[in-house]
Design an enzyme around this catalytic site. Sequence first.
Site, short mmCIF file in Angstrom:
data_model
loop_
_atom_site.label_atom_id
_atom_site.label_comp_id
_atom_site.label_asym_id
_atom_site.label_seq_id
_atom_site.Cartn_x
_atom_site.Cartn_y
_atom_site.Cartn_z
N GLY A 101 -0.42 0.75 -5.12
CA GLY A 101 0.08 0.07 -3.93
C GLY A 101 1.35 -0.71 -4.22
N GLY A 150 -3.97 2.58 -6.52
CA GLY A 150 -3.98 3.34 -5.28
C GLY A 150 -3.49 4.76 -5.44
CD GLU A 173 -6.30 -1.91 -9.75
OE1 GLU A 173 -5.81 -1.00 -9.07
OE2 GLU A 173 -6.97 -1.71 -10.79
CG ASP A 181 -7.66 -1.69 -4.27
OD1 ASP A 181 -7.04 -1.45 -5.33
OD2 ASP A 181 -7.07 -1.80 -3.17
#
Length: 405
Positions: A101, A150, A173, A181
Amino acid sequence: MHRFKALILRRSVRIPNFLPHYRNLCSQSSAVVDNDSTENQVLVEGKASSRTAILNRPSALNALNTSMGARLKKLYESWEENSDIGFVVMKGSGRAFSAGGDIATLYRLINEGKMAECKEFFGTLYSFIYLLGTYLKPHVAILNGITMGGGAGVSIPGTFRVATDKTVFATPETQIGFHPDAGASFYLSHLPGYLGEYLALTGERFNGPEMIACGLATHYSLSARLPLLEERLGTLVTDDPSVIEASLEQYGDLAYPDKRSVIHSIETVDKCFAHDTVEEIIGALENEATRSYDEWCTSTLRKLKEASPLSLKVSLRSIREGRFQTLDQCLVREYRMSLQGISKQISSDFCEGVRAQLVDKDFAPKWDPPCLEKVTKDMVDNYFSPLSELEPDLELPIKLREAFT
């Protein structure tokens, strides 16, 4: 191993230090790139019976933003409805598939108080991941280069994942005060043994052969052979996964993890990471390091002690819950966790981690809480709760698209 591959694959019809990559992403994610049209950020190639989506922000390592997620979702929905299209391919331009992301933009939005736009980012990306995970046509992701966070989320739920000699996979992360995630709690929790916990907590990288060995990738090809593989795929007129798989195997190469790879120490990983708490995991690693003088134990301990203590506990629980949940359940839960992680209501670790690694670059984050002992059960529990009674959960079309386990 074959049994695991069957678990990680969708229905039959159907990784040195990573922080330099984050630093590059922040410094290169410029206004010039962000002002490009959405169409330029996701290019499309039409083939005989397939379509290829190309993530095209090479100077930002193809970091995913809201408009890219929305365009991918729209394209994939139209391709699924088109009977002339048999299968779909996704790849990245430049030296990355996708670094994940767009953290730099997310950090800016948080500091500007634009929480609605942050929610839109997560909701759009997670909705596309669910679409990919329940896609009715075969999907081929060519993971040539950096594939993180992501970026893994928009590829691993698909039918086929082709790793190469240039692939670098990671979910780093916890090093920036967040949690793995974009569906990571689903696919990491289905890895052999407790390898998912290891990858989630440490953010360690895997290369192409290691991805093949644990089932994160389904095929391996040298990057020099990718033009031939893509040319072959472009000639196929089929929606049969077995035909596509045969072509992938035709241009595939043998892949063996290096003898120093953690893949060869899976028993030690299981012994240390099977414990119920982060404190017990660290204790087991310390005992193993004392007993064996294993450099892997020492480096793993170092990574854990550099990470956000709150993120470690949250991530461990996330992986453990993911083991008993479907993809849609994981995404709905991760959406709650992500909103809590950026809200600063429990902790400001995400913004502090991004500040330390990307903005000020002092690489000395001041985590809150600063140590595992001060991370309370209530803090972890709140991470898994809605922001408020009025905050809606992520809505996924589970009645229209069957979730998978």
